[in-house]
Write a protein that holds these residues in place. Sequence first.
Motif, PDB file in Angstrom:
ATOM      1  N   ILE A  82       0.869  -1.181   0.000  1.00  0.00           N
ATOM      2  CA  ILE A  82       0.000   0.000   0.000  1.00  0.00           C
ATOM      3  C   ILE A  82       0.902   1.225   0.000  1.00  0.00           C
ATOM      4  CG2 ILE A  82      -1.765   1.283   1.269  1.00  0.00           C
ATOM      5  CD1 ILE A  82      -2.562  -1.407   2.556  1.00  0.00           C
ATOM      6  N   ASP A  83       0.627   2.166  -0.894  1.00  0.00           N
ATOM      7  CA  ASP A  83       1.393   3.407  -0.982  1.00  0.00           C
ATOM      8  C   ASP A  83       0.425   4.572  -0.829  1.00  0.00           C
ATOM      9  OD1 ASP A  83       3.447   5.228  -1.410  1.00  0.00           O
ATOM     10  OD2 ASP A  83       3.222   5.157  -3.591  1.00  0.00           O
ATOM     11  N   ILE A  84       0.609   5.340   0.235  1.00  0.00           N
ATOM     12  CA  ILE A  84      -0.290   6.468   0.515  1.00  0.00           C
ATOM     13  C   ILE A  84       0.501   7.757   0.360  1.00  0.00           C
ATOM     14  CG2 ILE A  84      -1.687   7.612   2.269  1.00  0.00           C
ATOM     15  CD1 ILE A  84      -2.363   4.851   3.348  1.00  0.00           C
ATOM     16  N   GLU A 107      -2.254   1.266   8.645  1.00  0.00           N
ATOM     17  CA  GLU A 107      -2.720   0.325   9.669  1.00  0.00           C
ATOM     18  C   GLU A 107      -4.221   0.104   9.558  1.00  0.00           C
ATOM     19  OE1 GLU A 107      -1.535   1.562  13.562  1.00  0.00           O
ATOM     20  OE2 GLU A 107       0.588   1.594  13.015  1.00  0.00           O
ATOM     21  N   GLU A 108      -4.933   1.143   9.170  1.00  0.00           N
ATOM     22  CA  GLU A 108      -6.389   1.035   9.065  1.00  0.00           C
ATOM     23  C   GLU A 108      -6.814   0.113   7.914  1.00  0.00           C
ATOM     24  OE1 GLU A 108     -10.125   1.685  10.407  1.00  0.00           O
ATOM     25  OE2 GLU A 108      -8.313   2.477  11.347  1.00  0.00           O
ATOM     26  N   ILE A 109      -6.029   0.103   6.829  1.00  0.00           N
ATOM     27  CA  ILE A 109      -6.432  -0.692   5.664  1.00  0.00           C
ATOM     28  C   ILE A 109      -5.455  -1.820   5.344  1.00  0.00           C
ATOM     29  CG2 ILE A 109      -7.759   1.171   4.617  1.00  0.00           C
ATOM     30  CD1 ILE A 109      -5.377   1.648   2.747  1.00  0.00           C
ATOM     31  N   ASN A 110      -4.574  -2.178   6.277  1.00  0.00           N
ATOM     32  CA  ASN A 110      -3.581  -3.209   5.974  1.00  0.00           C
ATOM     33  C   ASN A 110      -4.194  -4.595   5.835  1.00  0.00           C
ATOM     34  OD1 ASN A 110      -4.094  -3.876   8.610  1.00  0.00           O
ATOM     35  ND2 ASN A 110      -1.944  -3.930   9.224  1.00  0.00           N
ATOM     36  N   HIS A 111      -5.449  -4.760   6.178  1.00  0.00           N
ATOM     37  CA  HIS A 111      -6.100  -6.059   6.023  1.00  0.00           C
ATOM     38  C   HIS A 111      -6.282  -6.454   4.553  1.00  0.00           C
ATOM     39  CE1 HIS A 111      -9.396  -3.156   5.717  1.00  0.00           C
ATOM     40  NE2 HIS A 111     -10.021  -4.077   4.983  1.00  0.00           N
ATOM     41  N   ILE A 112      -6.130  -5.496   3.636  1.00  0.00           N
ATOM     42  CA  ILE A 112      -6.292  -5.835   2.214  1.00  0.00           C
ATOM     43  C   ILE A 112      -5.040  -6.455   1.613  1.00  0.00           C
ATOM     44  CG2 ILE A 112      -8.012  -4.012   1.905  1.00  0.00           C
ATOM     45  CD1 ILE A 112      -5.869  -2.434   0.355  1.00  0.00           C
ATOM     46  N   ILE A 113      -3.913  -6.393   2.314  1.00  0.00           N
ATOM     47  CA  ILE A 113      -2.676  -6.984   1.788  1.00  0.00           C
ATOM     48  C   ILE A 113      -2.847  -8.501   1.748  1.00  0.00           C
ATOM     49  CG2 ILE A 113      -0.214  -7.347   2.209  1.00  0.00           C
ATOM     50  CD1 ILE A 113      -0.095  -4.555   3.359  1.00  0.00           C
TER      51      ILE A 113
END
Length: 166
Positions: A82-84, A107-113
């Motif tokens: 993820i690159d923000i 951390e909020e969206i790391n479940h998509i990895i």
Amino acid sequence: MHIPPYYKKSSFQRFLVGAFTGAVVAYFIFVYMHGNMYGELLQENRDLKSEVRELKQQNDALLEDNQNLDEKAKEPVKVETIDITIVNEEDLPDKLIIHDLEELMKEEINHIIGKDLSIIAESDGLLEATIENKVFSIDDFEFQFTIEKLYLTPTVKISVEANIAE
């Protein structure tokens, strides 16, 4: 009927000896030329067989590689990283919190990895809502984000605009 005795004449004997010698010389020339030509054909045949063998091996290797690629293509594409990017980082009160904000969003969206990219693409609205509806707090400041760009590739790239929440 009587056949004249030409074999007794020396001119006829020289003719026969010359014809015989010429036939022997012509035979040796023929054998030499035939052997030389046949040798070249054998060499060319060996070269062509070698080339065919190499091409068959190359073809087999390419077919095997193609099958491996087909098997890999059948596997679903997964999210790797993820690159923000915060677009308006110069508007933030402190330049040191940019990294912390990016880490909080990751951390909020790391479940998509590791998830299938097609599933993430179907629920991109949920991903946007997860980021936009969350208030992130760092040092006495609260931030909300609006997503400007969202690229769903194996590296999910998100460009957000930061706003100070009140």
